[in-house]
Design a protein around this motif. Structure first.
Motif, PDB file in Angstrom:
ATOM      1  N   LEU A  50     -14.606   5.459   9.988  1.00  0.00           N
ATOM      2  CA  LEU A  50     -13.502   5.665  10.923  1.00  0.00           C
ATOM      3  C   LEU A  50     -12.269   4.878  10.481  1.00  0.00           C
ATOM      4  N   LEU A  51     -12.479   3.642  10.097  1.00  0.00           N
ATOM      5  CA  LEU A  51     -11.359   2.828   9.625  1.00  0.00           C
ATOM      6  C   LEU A  51     -10.744   3.455   8.373  1.00  0.00           C
ATOM      7  N   GLY A  52     -11.593   4.021   7.513  1.00  0.00           N
ATOM      8  CA  GLY A  52     -11.097   4.713   6.320  1.00  0.00           C
ATOM      9  C   GLY A  52     -10.212   5.894   6.671  1.00  0.00           C
ATOM     10  N   ARG A  53     -10.600   6.679   7.678  1.00  0.00           N
ATOM     11  CA  ARG A  53      -9.784   7.822   8.117  1.00  0.00           C
ATOM     12  C   ARG A  53      -8.438   7.357   8.664  1.00  0.00           C
ATOM     13  N   LEU A  54      -8.464   6.290   9.455  1.00  0.00           N
ATOM     14  CA  LEU A  54      -7.224   5.769  10.024  1.00  0.00           C
ATOM     15  C   LEU A  54      -6.316   5.225   8.925  1.00  0.00           C
ATOM     16  N   CYS A  55      -6.894   4.528   7.969  1.00  0.00           N
ATOM     17  CA  CYS A  55      -6.097   4.000   6.855  1.00  0.00           C
ATOM     18  C   CYS A  55      -5.443   5.141   6.076  1.00  0.00           C
ATOM     19  N   THR A  56      -6.156   6.249   5.940  1.00  0.00           N
ATOM     20  CA  THR A  56      -5.604   7.398   5.224  1.00  0.00           C
ATOM     21  C   THR A  56      -4.396   7.967   5.945  1.00  0.00           C
ATOM     22  N   VAL A  57      -4.488   8.188   7.262  1.00  0.00           N
ATOM     23  CA  VAL A  57      -3.346   8.765   7.980  1.00  0.00           C
ATOM     24  C   VAL A  57      -2.192   7.773   8.082  1.00  0.00           C
ATOM     25  N   TYR A  58      -2.504   6.472   8.074  1.00  0.00           N
ATOM     26  CA  TYR A  58      -1.442   5.467   8.123  1.00  0.00           C
ATOM     27  C   TYR A  58      -0.982   5.043   6.730  1.00  0.00           C
ATOM     28  N   GLU A  59      -1.567   5.637   5.689  1.00  0.00           N
ATOM     29  CA  GLU A  59      -1.194   5.413   4.291  1.00  0.00           C
ATOM     30  C   GLU A  59      -1.185   3.952   3.894  1.00  0.00           C
ATOM     31  N   ARG A  60      -2.302   3.283   4.132  1.00  0.00           N
ATOM     32  CA  ARG A  60      -2.427   1.886   3.726  1.00  0.00           C
ATOM     33  C   ARG A  60      -3.895   1.617   3.423  1.00  0.00           C
ATOM     34  N   PRO A  61      -4.164   0.791   2.402  1.00  0.00           N
ATOM     35  CA  PRO A  61      -5.548   0.419   2.125  1.00  0.00           C
ATOM     36  C   PRO A  61      -6.103  -0.429   3.268  1.00  0.00           C
ATOM     37  N   MET A  62      -7.414  -0.403   3.400  1.00  0.00           N
ATOM     38  CA  MET A  62      -8.073  -1.174   4.445  1.00  0.00           C
ATOM     39  C   MET A  62      -7.696  -2.646   4.340  1.00  0.00           C
ATOM     40  N   SER A  63      -7.574  -3.128   3.116  1.00  0.00           N
ATOM     41  CA  SER A  63      -7.233  -4.536   2.916  1.00  0.00           C
ATOM     42  C   SER A  63      -5.869  -4.868   3.512  1.00  0.00           C
ATOM     43  N   ARG A  64      -4.917  -3.955   3.352  1.00  0.00           N
ATOM     44  CA  ARG A  64      -3.581  -4.219   3.909  1.00  0.00           C
ATOM     45  C   ARG A  64      -3.619  -4.199   5.432  1.00  0.00           C
ATOM     46  N   LEU A  65      -4.334  -3.219   5.993  1.00  0.00           N
ATOM     47  CA  LEU A  65      -4.446  -3.152   7.446  1.00  0.00           C
ATOM     48  C   LEU A  65      -5.071  -4.429   7.997  1.00  0.00           C
ATOM     49  N   LEU A  66      -6.144  -4.880   7.366  1.00  0.00           N
ATOM     50  CA  LEU A  66      -6.802  -6.102   7.837  1.00  0.00           C
ATOM     51  C   LEU A  66      -5.906  -7.319   7.621  1.00  0.00           C
ATOM     52  N   ALA A  67      -5.108  -7.306   6.551  1.00  0.00           N
ATOM     53  CA  ALA A  67      -4.175  -8.419   6.313  1.00  0.00           C
ATOM     54  C   ALA A  67      -3.118  -8.484   7.396  1.00  0.00           C
ATOM     55  N   GLU A  68      -2.738  -7.330   7.924  1.00  0.00           N
ATOM     56  CA  GLU A  68      -1.709  -7.287   8.954  1.00  0.00           C
ATOM     57  C   GLU A  68      -2.171  -7.919  10.265  1.00  0.00           C
ATOM     58  N   VAL A  69      -3.480  -8.064  10.430  1.00  0.00           N
ATOM     59  CA  VAL A  69      -3.983  -8.663  11.668  1.00  0.00           C
ATOM     60  C   VAL A  69      -4.450 -10.097  11.445  1.00  0.00           C
ATOM     61  N   GLU A  70      -4.307 -10.574  10.228  1.00  0.00           N
ATOM     62  CA  GLU A  70      -4.657 -11.957   9.918  1.00  0.00           C
ATOM     63  C   GLU A  70      -3.374 -12.773   9.813  1.00  0.00           C
ATOM     64  N   SER A  71      -3.496 -14.073   9.972  1.00  0.00           N
ATOM     65  CA  SER A  71      -2.330 -14.938   9.828  1.00  0.00           C
ATOM     66  C   SER A  71      -1.979 -15.082   8.344  1.00  0.00           C
ATOM     67  N   GLU A  72      -0.828 -15.676   8.065  1.00  0.00           N
ATOM     68  CA  GLU A  72      -0.374 -15.881   6.687  1.00  0.00           C
ATOM     69  C   GLU A  72      -1.458 -16.617   5.903  1.00  0.00           C
ATOM     70  N   PRO A  73      -1.925 -16.052   4.777  1.00  0.00           N
ATOM     71  CA  PRO A  73      -3.019 -16.690   4.049  1.00  0.00           C
ATOM     72  C   PRO A  73      -2.568 -17.904   3.242  1.00  0.00           C
ATOM     73  N   PRO A  74      -3.401 -18.920   3.193  1.00  0.00           N
ATOM     74  CA  PRO A  74      -3.095 -20.079   2.348  1.00  0.00           C
ATOM     75  C   PRO A  74      -3.384 -19.738   0.885  1.00  0.00           C
ATOM     76  N   GLN A  75      -2.948 -20.588  -0.022  1.00  0.00           N
ATOM     77  CA  GLN A  75      -3.206 -20.350  -1.442  1.00  0.00           C
ATOM     78  C   GLN A  75      -4.681 -20.501  -1.783  1.00  0.00           C
ATOM     79  N   VAL A  76      -5.347 -21.458  -1.182  1.00  0.00           N
ATOM     80  CA  VAL A  76      -6.780 -21.650  -1.397  1.00  0.00           C
ATOM     81  C   VAL A  76      -7.483 -21.268  -0.104  1.00  0.00           C
ATOM     82  N   VAL A  77      -8.458 -20.385  -0.236  1.00  0.00           N
ATOM     83  CA  VAL A  77      -9.198 -19.942   0.942  1.00  0.00           C
ATOM     84  C   VAL A  77     -10.648 -20.398   0.786  1.00  0.00           C
ATOM     85  N   ARG A  78     -11.036 -21.347   1.610  1.00  0.00           N
ATOM     86  CA  ARG A  78     -12.408 -21.862   1.582  1.00  0.00           C
ATOM     87  C   ARG A  78     -13.342 -20.799   2.146  1.00  0.00           C
TER      88      ARG A  78
END
Length: 184
Positions: A50-78
């Motif tokens: 389902l997430l794949g279908r939504l990403c397709t219609v919104y023209e963004r990879p799943m990673s970008r969509l999930l990044a949009e709901v996460e806070s600004e990432p640090p350089q090192v991620v534990r």
């Protein structure tokens, strides 16, 4: 607010930004209006398909969509801070090893599929999306644009995605792989 609640809110925002009704989104995705409504209200979690279908219609990879709901990432991620998303119904677990950032073109994801998992995507979220799949444990069958590849521990499959794809774990054990995604 937890990731699933932020994801539900972002999905609703994307639909509204495009001026689409739930009915129009249902037509574009082939997903029922009621399912989309429950998803946007955070009453249900999306499956990987389902997430794949939504990403397709919104023209963004799943990673970008999930990044949009996460806070600004640090350089090192534990490891303890890496976001993990689970689709319990299909047996797909996705860990954002290097959280994506809107200004960057690549990311690394760790994925695990339990035996019997079979996930199909009708189209890429972004045509020409480059992916490198490095299998760390087990065996996975990956079909890209109609061509099936058996990829075993230590092997790496590289491709640009223009059409449908499928990830299947034939078993007997789970498969664990690193996925490098590079936006075109």
């Amino acid at each position: 607010m937890e990731v699933s609640a932020r994801l539900a809110a972002r999905l609703a925002e994307l639909r509204v930004e495009r001026g689409w009704s739930l009915e129009e989104l249902a037509t574009r995705t082939g997903v029922s209006r009621s399912t989309l409504s429950r998803l946007e209200r955070g009453e249900i979690s999306p499956t990987a398909a389902l997430l794949g279908r939504l990403c397709t219609v919104y023209e963004r990879p799943m990673s970008r969509l999930l990044a949009e709901v996460e806070s600004e990432p640090p350089q090192v991620v534990r490891v303890a801070a890496q976001e993990v998303w689970r689709d319990e119904s299909s047996g797909f677990v996705r860990r954002s090893v290097s959280p994506p950032h809107p200004g960057l073109r690549g990311e690394v994801v760790e994925a695990t599929l339990r035996p019997g998992t079979d996930i199909s995507y009708d189209a890429p979220p972004v045509p020409g999306l480059e992916q490198h799949v490095w299998v760390l444990e087990g065996t996975v069958e990956i079909t890209v644009d109609g061509h099936a590849h058996i990829v075993e521990a230590g092997d790496c499959l590289r491709f640009r995605l223009w059409g449908a794809s499928r990830f299947r774990c034939p078993g007997p054990g789970q498969v664990r792989y690193a996925l490098v995604v590079v936006l075109p």
